[in-house]
Design a protein around this motif. Structure first.
Motif, short mmCIF file in Angstrom:
data_model
loop_
_atom_site.label_atom_id
_atom_site.label_comp_id
_atom_site.label_asym_id
_atom_site.label_seq_id
_atom_site.Cartn_x
_atom_site.Cartn_y
_atom_site.Cartn_z
N ASN A 88 0.82 -1.24 0.00
CA ASN A 88 0.00 0.00 0.00
C ASN A 88 0.84 1.27 0.00
O ASN A 88 0.32 2.37 0.21
N GLU A 89 2.15 1.13 -0.23
CA GLU A 89 3.05 2.28 -0.28
C GLU A 89 2.62 3.20 -1.43
O GLU A 89 2.23 2.74 -2.50
N HIS A 90 2.67 4.52 -1.20
CA HIS A 90 2.33 5.49 -2.25
C HIS A 90 3.43 5.52 -3.29
O HIS A 90 4.60 5.72 -2.95
N LEU A 91 3.04 5.37 -4.57
CA LEU A 91 4.02 5.44 -5.67
C LEU A 91 3.61 6.61 -6.58
O LEU A 91 3.53 6.45 -7.80
N ASP A 92 3.35 7.75 -5.99
CA ASP A 92 2.78 8.86 -6.76
C ASP A 92 3.05 10.20 -6.07
O ASP A 92 3.73 10.25 -5.05
N LYS A 93 2.45 11.24 -6.63
CA LYS A 93 2.72 12.60 -6.18
C LYS A 93 2.25 12.90 -4.75
O LYS A 93 2.63 13.93 -4.18
N ASP A 94 1.43 12.02 -4.16
CA ASP A 94 1.06 12.24 -2.77
C ASP A 94 2.30 12.28 -1.87
O ASP A 94 2.28 12.90 -0.80
N ILE A 95 3.38 11.65 -2.30
CA ILE A 95 4.67 11.72 -1.59
C ILE A 95 5.07 13.19 -1.41
O ILE A 95 5.51 13.60 -0.34
N LEU A 151 5.86 13.11 2.29
CA LEU A 151 6.15 11.76 2.79
C LEU A 151 7.57 11.31 2.49
O LEU A 151 7.96 10.20 2.85
N GLY A 152 8.34 12.15 1.77
CA GLY A 152 9.72 11.76 1.47
C GLY A 152 10.14 12.21 0.08
O GLY A 152 9.57 13.16 -0.46
N ASP A 153 11.11 11.51 -0.47
CA ASP A 153 11.70 11.87 -1.76
C ASP A 153 10.90 11.23 -2.90
O ASP A 153 10.71 10.01 -2.92
N LEU A 154 10.46 12.09 -3.82
CA LEU A 154 9.59 11.62 -4.91
C LEU A 154 10.35 10.85 -6.01
O LEU A 154 9.82 9.91 -6.60
N ILE A 155 11.61 11.24 -6.25
CA ILE A 155 12.33 10.68 -7.40
C ILE A 155 12.48 9.15 -7.35
O ILE A 155 12.14 8.48 -8.33
N PRO A 156 12.95 8.55 -6.25
CA PRO A 156 13.09 7.08 -6.24
C PRO A 156 11.78 6.36 -6.51
O PRO A 156 11.76 5.28 -7.13
N VAL A 157 10.68 6.96 -6.08
CA VAL A 157 9.37 6.36 -6.28
C VAL A 157 8.97 6.41 -7.76
O VAL A 157 8.46 5.43 -8.33
N TYR A 158 9.22 7.54 -8.43
CA TYR A 158 8.91 7.65 -9.86
C TYR A 158 9.84 6.73 -10.67
O TYR A 158 9.42 6.16 -11.67
N VAL A 159 11.09 6.62 -10.23
CA VAL A 159 12.03 5.71 -10.89
C VAL A 159 11.49 4.28 -10.80
O VAL A 159 11.52 3.51 -11.78
N GLU A 160 10.96 3.92 -9.65
CA GLU A 160 10.39 2.58 -9.43
C GLU A 160 9.23 2.32 -10.41
O GLU A 160 9.14 1.26 -11.02
N VAL A 161 8.37 3.33 -10.58
CA VAL A 161 7.23 3.17 -11.51
C VAL A 161 7.75 2.98 -12.93
O VAL A 161 7.31 2.08 -13.66
#
Ligand code: 5GP
Length: 236
Positions: free
Chosen positions: A207-214, A219-229
């Motif tokens: 249920n971890e957020h993988l979007d701009k809600d970060i 909630l933290g650093d957006l770049i690693p999450v967008y890289v993951e997507v």
């Protein structure tokens, strides 16, 4: 193809004319905004990620028979798109309660909705993009009755295709916002972008957020999450 004059600077993109009348040049920026521009930051690398993620998603949709304005990637941060007349509408599709829906109806986030809920917002920064109904859409001259019907049909088809695509890469599609435009030939097509900026994406397992809600919720650093997507889309 040659890039010509700047036509429009949006919150996350710049649109340029080209030497081809019906082709525009989109440049994805590193700018992040939330709360209708009240929160604003430059996030190095975001433009590149959203350009590539949008490209992969529009290519996937094309394979599923869903037309969009996307033509091709021009560089890491740029893509060519068909010139369309944009409807001044944000079309939101929700599969799971979250965000403004959860807030408006006093619901918890994360509750599956019994069917996809479609909403229209009137694109007007000065008015804060108000929530509007079908009658408002027509009264405001944003789209005709027939156009609304076509937009709704396409939005639900896009939702079904995206749910399946994201499920395949371990992501639950909570909700998203899309925009439509009309080509010179009068065809209504999906335009703008589809990226973690415009979708709520939750990891199926955690249920971890993988979007701009970060970014919106700090909630933290957006770049690693967008890289993951993007990585997951590239492995698709
Ligand atoms: P909400 O209405 O809950 O804030 O947003 C619903 C969905 O539409 C979310 O996935 C959100 O990312 C997207 N969305 C709604 N309005 C906007 C907007 O103005 N900009 C962007 N990037 N996404 C939006």
């Amino acid at each position: 193809m040659e890039r010509k004059e700047l036509l429009y600077t949006g919150k996350a993109k710049k649109m340029y004319a080209t030497d081809q009348e019906n082709v525009l040049w989109a440049e994805y920026l590193n700018q992040a905004t939330a709360l209708n521009g009240v929160k604003k930051d430059t996030i190095e690398g975001k433009g590149k990620l959203n350009n590539q993620i949008t490209g992969r998603i529009f290519e996937y949709l094309a394979e599923k028979g869903i037309a969009s304005h996307y033509l091709q990637e021009l560089s890491e941060t740029e893509q060519s798109v068909k010139r369309v007349n944009m409807f001044p509408l944000e079309v939101v599709v929700r599969n799971v309660s979250a965000g403004s829906f959860a807030k408006r109806f006093g619901m918890e986030e994360g509750v599956d909705l019994p069917f996809p809920v479609l909403e229209f917002y009137y694109k007007d920064d000065a008015l804060n993009d108000p929530f509007i109904n079908d009658a408002h859409v027509q009264v405001l001259g944003a789209a005709t009755d027939a156009e609304v019907a076509e937009i709704k049909q396409q939005a639900l088809k896009i939702n079904a295709a995206l749910i399946e695509m994201f499920k395949g890469i371990g992501i639950r599609l909570i909700d998203f916002k899309i925009e439509f435009g009309k080509t010179a030939e009068g065809e209504i097509i999906l335009a703008d972008e589809i990226s973690p900026d415009t979708c709520r994406l939750w990891d199926i397992e955690t249920n971890e957020h993988l979007d701009k809600d970060i970014y919106r919720r700090d909630l933290g650093d957006l770049i690693p999450v967008y890289v993951e997507v993007l990585d997951r889309l590239n492995k698709m």
